[in-house]
Design a protein around this motif. Sequence first.
Motif, PDB file in Angstrom:
ATOM      1  N   GLY A 173       2.876  55.688  43.224  1.00  0.00           N
ATOM      2  CA  GLY A 173       2.587  54.342  42.736  1.00  0.00           C
ATOM      3  C   GLY A 173       1.215  54.158  42.121  1.00  0.00           C
ATOM      4  O   GLY A 173       1.060  53.424  41.135  1.00  0.00           O
ATOM      5  N   LEU A 174       0.197  54.795  42.674  1.00  0.00           N
ATOM      6  CA  LEU A 174      -1.161  54.599  42.180  1.00  0.00           C
ATOM      7  C   LEU A 174      -1.312  55.065  40.736  1.00  0.00           C
ATOM      8  O   LEU A 174      -2.161  54.562  39.999  1.00  0.00           O
ATOM      9  CB  LEU A 174      -2.150  55.352  43.082  1.00  0.00           C
ATOM     10  CG  LEU A 174      -3.626  54.984  42.940  1.00  0.00           C
ATOM     11  CD1 LEU A 174      -3.860  53.530  43.324  1.00  0.00           C
ATOM     12  CD2 LEU A 174      -4.488  55.904  43.801  1.00  0.00           C
ATOM     13  N   VAL A 175      -0.481  56.009  40.321  1.00  0.00           N
ATOM     14  CA  VAL A 175      -0.513  56.509  38.944  1.00  0.00           C
ATOM     15  C   VAL A 175       0.557  55.829  38.091  1.00  0.00           C
ATOM     16  O   VAL A 175       0.286  55.357  36.981  1.00  0.00           O
ATOM     17  CB  VAL A 175      -0.311  58.039  38.916  1.00  0.00           C
ATOM     18  CG1 VAL A 175      -0.202  58.544  37.481  1.00  0.00           C
ATOM     19  CG2 VAL A 175      -1.444  58.734  39.647  1.00  0.00           C
ATOM     20  N   THR A 176       1.778  55.745  38.608  1.00  0.00           N
ATOM     21  CA  THR A 176       2.900  55.322  37.764  1.00  0.00           C
ATOM     22  C   THR A 176       2.974  53.809  37.552  1.00  0.00           C
ATOM     23  O   THR A 176       3.493  53.362  36.527  1.00  0.00           O
ATOM     24  CB  THR A 176       4.220  55.828  38.365  1.00  0.00           C
ATOM     25  OG1 THR A 176       4.342  55.371  39.720  1.00  0.00           O
ATOM     26  CG2 THR A 176       4.260  57.351  38.359  1.00  0.00           C
ATOM     27  N   ILE A 177       2.480  53.005  38.499  1.00  0.00           N
ATOM     28  CA  ILE A 177       2.480  51.547  38.281  1.00  0.00           C
ATOM     29  C   ILE A 177       1.492  51.167  37.173  1.00  0.00           C
ATOM     30  O   ILE A 177       1.867  50.468  36.217  1.00  0.00           O
ATOM     31  CB  ILE A 177       2.185  50.794  39.589  1.00  0.00           C
ATOM     32  CG1 ILE A 177       3.315  51.021  40.599  1.00  0.00           C
ATOM     33  CG2 ILE A 177       2.020  49.293  39.327  1.00  0.00           C
ATOM     34  CD1 ILE A 177       3.044  50.445  41.974  1.00  0.00           C
ATOM     35  N   PRO A 178       0.214  51.606  37.242  1.00  0.00           N
ATOM     36  CA  PRO A 178      -0.680  51.331  36.105  1.00  0.00           C
ATOM     37  C   PRO A 178      -0.175  51.937  34.796  1.00  0.00           C
ATOM     38  O   PRO A 178      -0.373  51.351  33.722  1.00  0.00           O
ATOM     39  CB  PRO A 178      -2.000  51.982  36.537  1.00  0.00           C
ATOM     40  CG  PRO A 178      -1.946  52.011  38.020  1.00  0.00           C
ATOM     41  CD  PRO A 178      -0.507  52.252  38.354  1.00  0.00           C
ATOM     42  N   LEU A 179       0.492  53.091  34.884  1.00  0.00           N
ATOM     43  CA  LEU A 179       1.039  53.703  33.673  1.00  0.00           C
ATOM     44  C   LEU A 179       2.083  52.794  33.033  1.00  0.00           C
ATOM     45  O   LEU A 179       2.144  52.663  31.799  1.00  0.00           O
ATOM     46  CB  LEU A 179       1.651  55.062  34.012  1.00  0.00           C
ATOM     47  CG  LEU A 179       2.289  55.832  32.849  1.00  0.00           C
ATOM     48  CD1 LEU A 179       1.246  56.162  31.791  1.00  0.00           C
ATOM     49  CD2 LEU A 179       2.962  57.115  33.363  1.00  0.00           C
ATOM     50  N   GLY A 180       2.908  52.138  33.860  1.00  0.00           N
ATOM     51  CA  GLY A 180       3.897  51.209  33.329  1.00  0.00           C
ATOM     52  C   GLY A 180       3.246  50.029  32.623  1.00  0.00           C
ATOM     53  O   GLY A 180       3.670  49.631  31.523  1.00  0.00           O
ATOM     54  N   PHE A 181       2.201  49.458  33.241  1.00  0.00           N
ATOM     55  CA  PHE A 181       1.484  48.348  32.600  1.00  0.00           C
ATOM     56  C   PHE A 181       0.833  48.802  31.295  1.00  0.00           C
ATOM     57  O   PHE A 181       0.909  48.108  30.271  1.00  0.00           O
ATOM     58  CB  PHE A 181       0.420  47.792  33.549  1.00  0.00           C
ATOM     59  CG  PHE A 181       0.942  46.826  34.565  1.00  0.00           C
ATOM     60  CD1 PHE A 181       1.192  45.509  34.218  1.00  0.00           C
ATOM     61  CD2 PHE A 181       1.182  47.225  35.874  1.00  0.00           C
ATOM     62  CE1 PHE A 181       1.677  44.599  35.154  1.00  0.00           C
ATOM     63  CE2 PHE A 181       1.665  46.330  36.820  1.00  0.00           C
ATOM     64  CZ  PHE A 181       1.914  45.014  36.458  1.00  0.00           C
TER      65      PHE A 181
END
Length: 713
Positions: A688-696
């Motif tokens: 999540g720490l990488v992929t959530i900001p990546l989605g935004f």
Amino acid sequence: MAGRNARIGLVLFIVYAACYAAFVFTSAFAPDLMDAKPFAGLNLAILSGFGLIVLALVLALVYGGVAMIYDFSPLALGVFLAFVAVTLGLSFYLGRGAKSSAGYFAAHGQIPWFVNGVAFAGDYLSAASFLGICGMIAFYGYDGFLYSIGYLAGWIVALFVVAEPMRRLGRYTFADALNSSFQSRGIRIVAGVSTLAVSVFYLIPQMVGAGALVQPLLGLPHWQGVVLVGAIVILIVVTAGMVSTTWVQFLKGALLVIFSAVLSIIVLSRGLTTGGSVNNAVALRTLGPLPTAIADGTTIPGLPDETVLEPAAGWVGTPFIVTRDEATSRLSVWKPRTDADGATYLDEAQIVTTTPEGKTLVAGLPKGRGEGEAELLPVGSIARLPGGVAETGPLGPLEFFRTIGDSDIKLWRNQTIAEADGGKSVVYYPQVTPGSKVLRPGEHPTFAGIRNGRWLDKLDFLSLMLALFGGTASLPHILIRYYTVKDEAAARKSTIVGIGCIGFFYVLTLYLGLGAMTSGALDPVDTNMAAPLLARSVGETLFAVISAIAFTTVLGTVSGLILASAGAVTHDLVDSFRSEPLDDRTKVTVAKFASVAVGLIAVALGILFKGMNVSYLVGWAFSVAASANLPALVMLLFWPRVTKQGIIAAVAVGMVSSLTWILLSADTFSKVYGLPAADAPMPFSQPGLVTIPLGFATLVVVSLLTQRKKESV
């Protein structure tokens, strides 16, 4: 009014998010602060955890005001069958009115807001909450409560950010909301695929937990229990749809909260005791004080009939001592321990061996209850109570935590050892742990990194807590429940009721988990059965009721997930590839076939992932949901420059990146593939720490690049 509510919700969300972030970062980077006892003799971990739950309830009200040790049990079987019969009867009765799409997927939007709020609890408090969290607390202490805090924190996002817009924008599925301003086939397809991916990941722990529950109720192997659950759930969804699913979730949610409160009161009223089991099971032995050196081939004082065996193969270099009873050939395993005065003690452990031929041995004997056979004994006890007393008597809610904190607890760990003949043994051994450590974060392997100084482990912890915070408001089966009420005000009220029920239950999980930890009723092999076995230590009737309620609550959750998946297949995917949408009757028929297919997939995965803690598995589902769905949903609501291309890219990138990360993580390598964790390419397990900001970031960049593009996707 909608704009005013959105502004107030955003302010309250920021307040709670700041408090939640302070808790998470303090746990990760200053864990020793959590040991401090600033009030009433309770450490900061307990106070801040309870504080976050209470704050969620307060802010929700503010917003609402202004805006495997099993005996076959005939009683348990009878209660279980009664619950299943009532559930199926309710499904058949209410399913008569679910002939249209509006009725099948959204109950015509006529569910009362209070019923929907309690149904939120019945849907959400499933295997992960009741079985997984209680089990993790029972075996590791406070770390399991971190999941309770994270799960509830996610409802703040749902209330302040998502609830009212979802009801306003959509009809049946998550894709309806994303596509409300664009009418894009691409959005429907990618959102439908995301719904399927998240739902399937969330189905895995539900099926694992349900299979574990069926074992003590019916005496069936795990795989048969999973198949039974799958068959019942498919029947419920195919015959009924959202109307019956909602009422089933309402009844089971209410009963689960009520009986969990009853069980917590019983835990407090009977207090704590040292030594053996409270339900008079055979207690494991402790020998000592003993000589500091014990030679091979000799006997141990107090065990004149047992000979110490020489270590061989994988036993060499381990801390264990193995003895054999010369009369019965039964093996006993002992773990040496030195107390504060330097005296040596031996704590009895337990051993399960799998031979090269696949046979299971317990203590060196065939597994079973007959003559010449052996089985695992129940575990979970207190080694020392404050003041050296044997029992405390009834305890108050806060006194319970203070007493645990001042005691020494026998936690249970395991170690796998290779045998010389190619088989393997798993030793389950006690580890005497100060209660002060039990009541602080950092004892579970998932969270141990917050105390070892390794940055990657701290990032893994932050990643999980971020996913729990953002995942709830991104779960498809939660989002579609907003379509079952008549308007935005009802959506807001039902969320507040849900937060109240769920928050109260999560407070109870700490009492249930710690009560199970000290009950003497734990199965050392299965962490998921801690709460039902705690109920069994009280009495067979309570065990029967708690297990049946938990099982049927799992049915409600799985029904909601399969219904969300069926809606995605029918409403989002099938319609997207047709020139004309399906008519109402055909759409319901296709949804029922899709329900059967998704149910069969869930059964297969539930069998494959047997033995993994269900709360840990749910963490994966939350990571995928928060990475794939949250960026698109939040930016659609609060950023006017979002484009359909940005939404499609964000959902696709978030979904693919999070799934790829999970499949290549160390935990998946070791627990699913059976490969060395060190071979995994990902630096930590939670994405999540990488992929959530990546989605935004993906949504913002693609939206900015496609501001002038008008062509259809």
